[in-house]
Design a protein around this motif. Structure first.
Motif, short mmCIF file in Angstrom:
data_model
loop_
_atom_site.label_atom_id
_atom_site.label_comp_id
_atom_site.label_asym_id
_atom_site.label_seq_id
_atom_site.Cartn_x
_atom_site.Cartn_y
_atom_site.Cartn_z
N GLY A 31 0.61 -1.08 0.19
CA GLY A 31 0.07 -0.06 -0.11
C GLY A 31 0.99 1.21 -0.01
N PHE A 32 2.22 1.21 0.01
CA PHE A 32 3.00 2.32 -0.20
C PHE A 32 4.08 1.95 -1.12
CE2 PHE A 32 1.43 1.88 4.25
CZ PHE A 32 1.41 3.32 4.77
N ASN A 33 4.68 3.04 -1.67
CA ASN A 33 5.64 3.14 -2.52
C ASN A 33 6.99 3.05 -1.51
OD1 ASN A 33 5.24 2.99 -5.35
ND2 ASN A 33 4.25 5.11 -4.80
N SER A 34 7.68 1.47 -1.49
CA SER A 34 8.56 1.38 -0.31
C SER A 34 9.60 0.74 -1.19
CB SER A 34 7.99 0.44 0.66
OG SER A 34 6.94 0.82 1.32
N CYS A 35 10.75 0.70 -0.55
CA CYS A 35 12.19 0.09 -1.13
C CYS A 35 12.77 -0.70 0.10
CB CYS A 35 13.01 1.45 -1.47
SG CYS A 35 14.72 1.18 -2.09
N PHE A 36 13.29 -1.83 -0.61
CA PHE A 36 14.05 -2.76 0.20
C PHE A 36 15.28 -2.80 -0.50
CE2 PHE A 36 15.49 -7.02 1.39
CZ PHE A 36 15.48 -6.85 2.70
N ILE A 37 16.42 -2.61 0.55
CA ILE A 37 17.85 -2.76 0.07
C ILE A 37 18.54 -3.96 0.67
CG2 ILE A 37 19.95 -1.69 -0.26
CD1 ILE A 37 18.62 1.04 0.08
N ASP A 38 19.07 -4.86 -0.01
CA ASP A 38 19.69 -6.11 0.66
C ASP A 38 21.22 -6.08 -0.02
OD1 ASP A 38 19.68 -8.40 2.24
OD2 ASP A 38 20.07 -9.47 0.28
N VAL A 39 22.07 -6.05 0.97
CA VAL A 39 23.41 -6.27 0.70
C VAL A 39 24.05 -7.47 1.21
CG1 VAL A 39 25.74 -5.38 0.77
CG2 VAL A 39 23.87 -3.75 0.60
N ALA A 40 24.40 -8.63 0.49
CA ALA A 40 24.89 -9.89 0.87
C ALA A 40 25.89 -10.59 -0.09
CB ALA A 40 23.77 -10.87 1.17
N GLN B 33 25.14 -11.97 5.04
CA GLN B 33 24.66 -10.66 5.11
C GLN B 33 25.42 -9.62 5.45
OE1 GLN B 33 20.82 -10.16 4.70
NE2 GLN B 33 21.46 -7.98 4.36
N VAL B 34 25.37 -8.46 4.72
CA VAL B 34 26.49 -7.19 5.04
C VAL B 34 25.48 -6.24 5.79
CG1 VAL B 34 27.93 -5.64 4.40
CG2 VAL B 34 27.93 -7.91 3.12
N TRP B 35 24.50 -5.75 4.94
CA TRP B 35 23.58 -4.62 5.57
C TRP B 35 22.39 -4.85 4.78
CZ3 TRP B 35 22.02 -0.47 2.94
CH2 TRP B 35 22.99 0.15 1.67
N LYS B 36 21.28 -4.23 5.52
CA LYS B 36 20.05 -4.00 4.78
C LYS B 36 19.53 -2.76 5.28
CE LYS B 36 17.80 -7.21 7.88
NZ LYS B 36 17.04 -8.45 8.03
N ALA B 37 18.43 -2.58 4.35
CA ALA B 37 17.70 -1.02 4.72
C ALA B 37 16.34 -1.41 3.97
CB ALA B 37 18.24 0.07 4.34
N TYR B 38 15.31 -0.58 4.93
CA TYR B 38 13.87 -0.53 4.45
C TYR B 38 13.41 0.61 4.54
CZ TYR B 38 8.91 -1.85 4.33
OH TYR B 38 7.67 -1.82 3.81
N LEU B 39 12.96 1.22 3.25
CA LEU B 39 12.46 2.58 3.10
C LEU B 39 11.15 2.41 2.96
CD1 LEU B 39 15.48 2.45 1.99
CD2 LEU B 39 14.96 5.01 1.47
N ARG B 40 10.06 2.82 3.82
CA ARG B 40 8.65 2.69 3.68
C ARG B 40 7.82 3.86 3.61
NH1 ARG B 40 4.06 2.57 7.31
NH2 ARG B 40 2.56 1.01 7.06
N GLY B 41 7.22 4.23 2.32
CA GLY B 41 6.59 5.13 1.88
C GLY B 41 7.47 6.47 1.94
#
Length: 210
Positions: free
Chosen positions: A105-114, A122-130
């Motif tokens: 329901g949102f324009n979101s972005c998931f970043i996965d570095v592995a 797994q190195v790091w990750k991020a989640y941008l929600r809306g």
């Protein structure tokens, strides 16, 4: 362990640094208003400081016209490839995946570095929600930036053959005063773009009465 909480002057946005073994270390939240929905950004413990700074610099920058185009254009311009899975892009070296999510329901972005599929890779990750598009663009530009970053060689994650290092002697003064110079540069940026207050208007001339 450090714990920091900062709140914007309008009380709508907060940044929280709260290190924890199983939780995001950096969290930025913006509360809902009548005009805009709430949004948030969460960064894992090993997120490079340049990525976090790209977001906070854009967040604290004076208001500007929204950038045209997709927030993911910087990645495409840098040679990132669509994977065919959902709406995602993969970096040329194959260790970073950015996925655009809309099913929440949102324009979101998931970043996965592995570097591998197991948890140890797994190195790091991020989640941008809306998150607003101009902030997402700031993050993707930082991800696509090919410039090398400065790190203590003894504090680098083990990325195997994905990591290329060059040893450079850095003057102690450059390290000691790096934060002060950054704060001065950001302060100058804001002062140079903040409009000057309008001069007070002249009082009306007194009217003569009979």
């Amino acid at each position: 362990m450090p714990r920091t909480q900062l709140t914007s002057p309008d009380q709508l946005t907060e940044l929280l640094l709260a290190p924890g073994p199983d939780q995001p270390w950096w969290v930025v939240r913006h509360h809902r208003t009548e005009a805009n929905p709430a949004w948030s950004v969460k960064f894992g413990a090993r997120t490079p400081v340049e990525i976090i700074a790209a977001l906070t610099d854009a967040l604290t920058a004076p208001a500007a016209a929204p950038a045209a185009g997709s927030p993911y254009e910087p990645l495409l311009d840098a040679g990132w490839q669509p994977t065919g899975e959902h709406d995602s892009l993969t970096s040329p070296d194959g260790i970073v995946r950015v996925e655009h999510l809309t099913d929440t329901g949102f324009n979101s972005c998931f970043i996965d570095v592995a570097v591998s599929g197991d948890p140890e890779g797994q190195v790091w990750k991020a989640y941008l929600r809306g998150t607003p598009p101009h902030l997402v663009t700031a993050v993707t530009r930082a991800l696509a930036d090919p410039a090398p970053i400065t790190r203590d060689p003894h504090r680098l994650p083990d990325l195997g053959h994905h990591l290329h290092t060059t040893t450079v002697q850095v003057p102690a003064a450059d390290v000691a005063f790096a934060l002060e110079r950054r704060i001065d540069a950001l302060t100058t940026r804001r002062q140079n773009t903040t409009p000057s207050p309008a001069p007070p208007s002249a009082p009306p001339s007194p009217r003569r009465t009979r």
